[in-house]
Write a protein that holds these residues in place. Structure first.
Motif, PDB file in Angstrom:
ATOM      1  N   GLU A 226       1.844  -5.073  -1.834  1.00 34.50           N
ATOM      2  CA  GLU A 226       1.884  -6.106  -0.927  1.00 34.50           C
ATOM      3  C   GLU A 226       3.000  -7.245  -1.331  1.00 34.50           C
ATOM      4  OE1 GLU A 226      -2.773  -5.887   0.015  1.00 34.50           O
ATOM      5  OE2 GLU A 226      -2.109  -7.392  -1.618  1.00 34.50           O
ATOM      6  N   PHE A 227       3.541  -7.830  -0.206  1.00 30.40           N
ATOM      7  CA  PHE A 227       4.644  -9.049  -0.156  1.00 30.40           C
ATOM      8  C   PHE A 227       4.088 -10.154   0.376  1.00 30.40           C
ATOM      9  CE2 PHE A 227       7.343  -4.911   0.025  1.00 30.40           C
ATOM     10  CZ  PHE A 227       7.973  -5.055  -1.181  1.00 30.40           C
ATOM     11  N   GLY A 228       4.439 -11.266  -0.097  1.00 28.99           N
ATOM     12  CA  GLY A 228       3.970 -12.472   0.339  1.00 28.99           C
ATOM     13  C   GLY A 228       5.020 -12.743   1.533  1.00 28.99           C
ATOM     14  N   ILE A 229       4.523 -12.991   2.712  1.00 26.65           N
ATOM     15  CA  ILE A 229       5.470 -13.467   3.717  1.00 26.65           C
ATOM     16  C   ILE A 229       5.410 -14.676   4.379  1.00 26.65           C
ATOM     17  CG2 ILE A 229       6.320 -11.190   4.443  1.00 26.65           C
ATOM     18  CD1 ILE A 229       4.293 -11.348   6.588  1.00 26.65           C
ATOM     19  N   SER A 230       5.944 -15.298   5.294  1.00 28.02           N
ATOM     20  CA  SER A 230       5.741 -16.701   5.744  1.00 28.02           C
ATOM     21  C   SER A 230       4.267 -16.968   6.066  1.00 28.02           C
ATOM     22  CB  SER A 230       6.769 -16.739   6.861  1.00 28.02           C
ATOM     23  OG  SER A 230       6.394 -15.955   7.920  1.00 28.02           O
TER      24      SER A 230
ATOM     25  N   LEU B   9       0.144 -12.044   3.831  1.00 25.75           N
ATOM     26  CA  LEU B   9       0.401 -10.807   2.864  1.00 25.75           C
ATOM     27  C   LEU B   9       0.704  -9.641   3.505  1.00 25.75           C
ATOM     28  CD1 LEU B   9      -2.139 -10.756  -0.129  1.00 25.75           C
ATOM     29  CD2 LEU B   9       0.295 -11.185  -0.068  1.00 25.75           C
ATOM     30  N   PHE B  10       1.575  -8.866   3.195  1.00 26.22           N
ATOM     31  CA  PHE B  10       2.123  -7.945   3.908  1.00 26.22           C
ATOM     32  C   PHE B  10       2.049  -6.432   3.336  1.00 26.22           C
ATOM     33  CE2 PHE B  10       5.613  -4.479   5.171  1.00 26.22           C
ATOM     34  CZ  PHE B  10       5.299  -4.521   6.585  1.00 26.22           C
ATOM     35  N   ARG B  11       1.075  -5.600   3.715  1.00 29.26           N
ATOM     36  CA  ARG B  11       0.812  -4.359   2.891  1.00 29.26           C
ATOM     37  C   ARG B  11       1.905  -3.573   3.274  1.00 29.26           C
ATOM     38  NH1 ARG B  11      -4.939  -2.259   1.438  1.00 29.26           N
ATOM     39  NH2 ARG B  11      -4.892  -4.319   0.459  1.00 29.26           N
ATOM     40  N   ALA B  12       2.894  -3.314   2.393  1.00 28.38           N
ATOM     41  CA  ALA B  12       3.916  -2.235   2.540  1.00 28.38           C
ATOM     42  C   ALA B  12       3.281  -0.940   2.165  1.00 28.38           C
ATOM     43  CB  ALA B  12       5.072  -2.513   1.764  1.00 28.38           C
ATOM     44  N   VAL B  13       2.930  -0.524   1.177  1.00 26.45           N
ATOM     45  CA  VAL B  13       2.463   0.679   0.824  1.00 26.45           C
ATOM     46  C   VAL B  13       0.905   0.595   0.248  1.00 26.45           C
ATOM     47  CG1 VAL B  13       2.729   2.657  -1.097  1.00 26.45           C
ATOM     48  CG2 VAL B  13       4.645   1.238  -0.049  1.00 26.45           C
TER      49      VAL B  13
ATOM     50  N   PRO C 223       9.888   7.671   7.440  1.00 22.74           N
ATOM     51  CA  PRO C 223      11.101   6.953   8.168  1.00 22.74           C
ATOM     52  C   PRO C 223      11.644   5.624   7.686  1.00 22.74           C
ATOM     53  CG  PRO C 223       8.599   6.806   8.914  1.00 22.74           C
ATOM     54  CD  PRO C 223       8.741   7.937   7.925  1.00 22.74           C
ATOM     55  N   THR C 224      12.497   4.896   8.330  1.00 20.93           N
ATOM     56  CA  THR C 224      13.127   3.640   7.775  1.00 20.93           C
ATOM     57  C   THR C 224      11.821   2.746   7.698  1.00 20.93           C
ATOM     58  OG1 THR C 224      14.893   2.214   7.989  1.00 20.93           O
ATOM     59  CG2 THR C 224      13.818   3.185   9.864  1.00 20.93           C
ATOM     60  N   GLY C 225      11.998   1.833   6.656  1.00 21.01           N
ATOM     61  CA  GLY C 225      11.080   0.790   6.416  1.00 21.01           C
ATOM     62  C   GLY C 225       9.603   0.980   6.101  1.00 21.01           C
TER      63      GLY C 225
ATOM     64  N   GLY D 151       8.668   2.150   3.075  1.00 26.38           N
ATOM     65  CA  GLY D 151       8.472   1.566   1.627  1.00 26.38           C
ATOM     66  C   GLY D 151       8.886   2.562   0.475  1.00 26.38           C
ATOM     67  N   LYS D 152       9.859   3.354   0.892  1.00 26.37           N
ATOM     68  CA  LYS D 152      10.398   4.259  -0.234  1.00 26.37           C
ATOM     69  C   LYS D 152      10.894   3.298  -1.083  1.00 26.37           C
ATOM     70  CE  LYS D 152      13.246   6.188   2.930  1.00 26.37           C
ATOM     71  NZ  LYS D 152      12.708   5.290   4.134  1.00 26.37           N
ATOM     72  N   SER D 153      11.974   2.394  -0.697  1.00 27.53           N
ATOM     73  CA  SER D 153      12.405   1.638  -1.957  1.00 27.53           C
ATOM     74  C   SER D 153      11.560   0.805  -2.714  1.00 27.53           C
ATOM     75  CB  SER D 153      13.384   0.665  -1.107  1.00 27.53           C
ATOM     76  OG  SER D 153      14.519   1.281  -0.619  1.00 27.53           O
ATOM     77  N   THR D 154      10.325   0.382  -1.963  1.00 26.83           N
ATOM     78  CA  THR D 154       9.404  -0.445  -2.605  1.00 26.83           C
ATOM     79  C   THR D 154       8.743   0.450  -3.427  1.00 26.83           C
ATOM     80  OG1 THR D 154       8.952  -1.595  -0.333  1.00 26.83           O
ATOM     81  CG2 THR D 154       7.058  -1.423  -2.158  1.00 26.83           C
TER      82      THR D 154
HETATM   83  N1  LIG Z   1      10.594  -8.993  -0.406  1.00 25.74           N
HETATM   84  C1  LIG Z   1       9.886  -8.418   0.692  1.00 25.74           C
HETATM   85  N2  LIG Z   1       9.196  -9.392   1.464  1.00 25.74           N
HETATM   86  C2  LIG Z   1       8.611  -8.930   2.441  1.00 25.74           C
HETATM   87  N3  LIG Z   1       8.646  -7.627   3.173  1.00 25.74           N
HETATM   88  C3  LIG Z   1       9.443  -6.869   2.532  1.00 25.74           C
HETATM   89  C4  LIG Z   1      10.118  -7.035   1.049  1.00 25.74           C
HETATM   90  N4  LIG Z   1      10.726  -6.017   0.889  1.00 25.74           N
HETATM   91  C5  LIG Z   1      10.286  -5.031   1.742  1.00 25.74           C
HETATM   92  N5  LIG Z   1       9.523  -5.381   2.452  1.00 25.74           N
HETATM   93  C6  LIG Z   1       9.062  -4.751   3.606  1.00 25.74           C
HETATM   94  O1  LIG Z   1       8.298  -3.664   3.107  1.00 25.74           O
HETATM   95  C7  LIG Z   1       8.498  -2.364   3.927  1.00 25.74           C
HETATM   96  C8  LIG Z   1       9.076  -1.247   2.954  1.00 25.74           C
HETATM   97  O2  LIG Z   1      10.412  -1.798   2.774  1.00 25.74           O
HETATM   98  P1  LIG Z   1      11.366  -0.780   1.795  1.00 25.74           P
HETATM   99  O3  LIG Z   1      12.577  -1.346   1.619  1.00 25.74           O
HETATM  100  O4  LIG Z   1      10.525  -0.176   0.818  1.00 25.74           O
HETATM  101  O5  LIG Z   1      11.553   0.373   3.191  1.00 25.74           O
HETATM  102  P2  LIG Z   1      12.518   1.752   2.905  1.00 25.74           P
HETATM  103  O6  LIG Z   1      11.514   2.946   3.334  1.00 25.74           O
HETATM  104  O7  LIG Z   1      13.255   1.824   1.802  1.00 25.74           O
HETATM  105  O8  LIG Z   1      13.257   1.734   4.299  1.00 25.74           O
HETATM  106  P3  LIG Z   1      14.910   2.225   4.521  1.00 25.74           P
HETATM  107  O9  LIG Z   1      14.809   4.075   4.537  1.00 25.74           O
HETATM  108  O10 LIG Z   1      15.203   1.556   5.633  1.00 25.74           O
HETATM  109  O11 LIG Z   1      15.597   1.941   3.208  1.00 25.74           O
HETATM  110  C9  LIG Z   1       9.377  -2.908   5.135  1.00 25.74           C
HETATM  111  O12 LIG Z   1       8.684  -2.979   6.406  1.00 25.74           O
HETATM  112  C10 LIG Z   1       9.972  -4.140   4.659  1.00 25.74           C
HETATM  113  O13 LIG Z   1      10.195  -5.133   5.803  1.00 25.74           O
END
Ligand SMILES: Nc1ncnc2c1ncn2[C@@H]1O[C@H](COP(=O)(O)OP(=O)(O)OP(=O)(O)O)[C@@H](O)[C@H]1O
Ligand SMILES: [Mg+2]
Lengths: 289, 262
Positions: free
Chosen positions: A33-37, A41-45, A63-65, A67-70
């Protein structure tokens, strides 16, 4: 030579040998989860489970966004999951993952160091003598086809050349686990093929555990032993896990025309397509259903 | 434009200005030449004044004093700014507490401090050095602070993944980043070191270019004032050129610098 090796890789932090059967990376029900404004909490994965064997090449696609990088950052120890566990060769991970090399999605070379120094630095900070570190960096630059570019600063290199320097920078440390985040993302199609072949060639020498993020399904199938599919975010989950039983060594430009490849592509794309459409929030693209 | 033609044009600009000045101050084309010469002096008088300083050798001592004060101000101001800039950037609470004071001190016109410094450090070089330090410090401080705070996060994560300890991060990542920010303001900070020295001398000293100008002004010697200004201008150009050389050497890795630096 053996002395230098020992200084560089103290036994205590060395990866347990192969053969002990433990996965190199094991993410178990990991939620991030990420803390957002506004204190939200934003649950990414959500509850993601991924495991990579000690000699396995696993690709993550989604798909883009989503959460792969996360997910990769969690495996690298750069991000702490809200819940779930991360194990590296059977041991719970705390802090930075010292057994992993990470090839970042964005440019990550130090702009104030030459290509050669960028490659050598990983050895230098581990205590290898500077002259020897540079000597080995030189041979790594040659292996990625940049022998004559050692004295250039990153801004004097093309995008693809920078990626190759970054690859050498990661591989020279000989990590047991290699995390790669869309390493060929910004490159053109032909360069991607060449880089993919280069990667497979380097990997086949000693078969480290690889976790490879891409948004290119063909690339994923051509390179990996297994392809993992993530759903669209937020709260992305792992929704598919496809073994890729194509023989090695592979020629990644020719493998694409084989029927087995195309069957796999069809199956995975069938699952992925819906998620990609969801990621754009439309459910359909243009006139296509 | 080639280097030669660029230089030719630059010389031409100076020539035009000098000729216009000469014509205005010696003929009736613009107005009464005596009046103009009283307020603006004449190129010949200014040139002969500079000539006398150079041949008589008295100017070198004053130049040396100004140079010494500028260098000391630059070195002391930068060193303090790098130390404190690093410290503040790594300790957020500290930066937050001191934030209003830093801003207030920076907003203060430094000239008002000159009498206090004279009181504290006397009429010698150190009161001028102190004035220069207060000017240099803030420029370098803000840049170093920014440089440490705005290290690219990916580069930082990458360095961590490459196995760097905190100390190695400081040396291989934070330090170069902060220095690059500092060097990008090198012209400004060196320039302000000179300004501090000259203004300090002007307000009360026994030597230096500022003192020379102030002395000439005291006896309505307009030629002397102009001569002092020209020497000061040449001095600053020389220093600026030296800074450019240093900068090219230190910032080869930066796209803008290396492109212009052929
Ligand atoms: N530091 C952060 N604070 C808040 N939200 C975040 C943060 N980092 C990532 N996110 C959110 O988490 C989700 C996953 O992000 P992530 O970078 O892992 O995507 P991704 O799968 O790698 O996308 P891409 O293929 O475009 O690189 C996105 O919706 C992004 O907006
Ligand atoms: Mg990403």
């Amino acid at each position: 030579m053996p002395q230098a090796e020992a200084a560089n890789e103290p036994g205590a932090t060395r990866a347990p040998g192969p053969g002990d059967g433990r996965p190199a990376v094991r993410l178990d029900r990991v939620t991030i989860e990420f803390g957002i404004s506004g204190g939200q909490l934003f649950r990414a994965v959500e509850e993601a489970g991924v495991s990579v064997g000690a000699h396995e090449f696993v690709a993550i696609i989604g798909p883009t966004g989503c959460g792969k990088s996360t997910l990769l950052n969690a495996a690298a120890g750069l991000l702490l999951p809200a819940s779930g566990s991360v194990e590296i060769f059977g041991r719970p991970l705390s802090g930075i993952n010292r057994q992993a090399g990470y090839l970042f999605q964005q440019d990550a070379l130090m702009p104030w160091k030459t290509a050669l120094d960028n490659v050598a630095i990983g050895l230098e900070v581990a205590g290898t003598a500077r002259s020897e570190a540079r000597e080995r960096a030189r041979s790594w630059l040659a292996r990625v086809g940049l022998a004559s570019f050692g004295e250039r600063y990153p801004h004097m290199l093309s995008g693809g050349q920078r990626k190759r320097v970054a690859l050498a920078q990661v591989l020279i440390r000989d990590p047991g686990i290699i995390l790669m985040d869309e390493p060929f993302g910004p490159l053109d199609a032909q360069t991607r093929l060449i880089m993919g072949d280069l990667l497979l060639k380097l990997w086949s020498d000693d078969r480290k555990a690889v976790l490879f993020v891409t948004h290119d399904l063909e690339e994923a199938i051509a390179l990996a032993d297994r392809v993992i599919v993530m759903s669209a975010g937020p709260s992305a989950r792992i929704i598919g896990d496809f073994p890729i039983a194509l023989p090695r060594p592979r020629d990644i430009s020719e493998i694409r025309v084989e029927p087995a490849f195309q069957a796999l592509h069809r199956d995975i794309w069938h699952m992925l397509k819906g998620e990609v459409l969801k990621a754009y929030g439309t459910g359909k693209i243009g006139g296509e259903a | 434009m080639t280097r030669i033609s660029l230089l030719a044009w630059q010389v031409a600009v100076a020539a035009v200005i000098i000729v216009a000045w000469q014509v205005a101050s010696t003929t009736h084309v613009v107005g009464d030449p005596d009046k103009i010469a009283f307020f603006f002096s004449t190129p010949a008088a200014v040139a002969s004044q500079i000539w006398r300083w150079v041949v008589g050798g008295s100017i070198w001592y004053h130049l040396w004093i100004t140079l010494l004060e500028s260098m000391l101000a630059f070195v002391i101001g930068s060193a303090a700014a790098i130390l404190i800039g690093f410290w503040f950037a790594r300790r957020e609470a500290l930066a937050a507490i001191f934030d209003p004071y830093v801003k207030a001190a920076n907003a203060l016109p430094r000239v008002v401090l000159a009498p206090i410094f004279t009181l504290w450090f006397g009429l010698g070089i150190w009161s001028k050095v102190a004035l220069g330090v207060t000017l240099v410090f803030f420029i370098v401080f803000f840049n170093v602070y920014q440089g440490v705070r705005e290290v690219n996060t990916t580069v930082l994560s990458n360095a961590r993944m490459l196995g760097m300890s905190e100390r190695q991060l400081l040396r291989h990542v934070y330090w170069p980043s902060a220095l690059s920010w500092m060097f990008s303001s090198l012209h400004t900070s060196v320039g302000f070191a000179v300004v501090g020295a000259v203004v300090g001398e002007y307000l009360g000293a026994a030597a230096g270019l500022g003192y020379l100008i102030q002395q000439a002004e005291g006896v309505f010697d307009v030629g002397g004032v102009f001569a002092g200004m020209f020497v000061l201008a040449a001095f600053v150009l020389l220093i600026d050129w030296a800074v450019t050389l240093v900068e090219r050497r230190l910032l080869v890795w930066r796209p803008e610098i290396s492109k212009s630096g052929r």
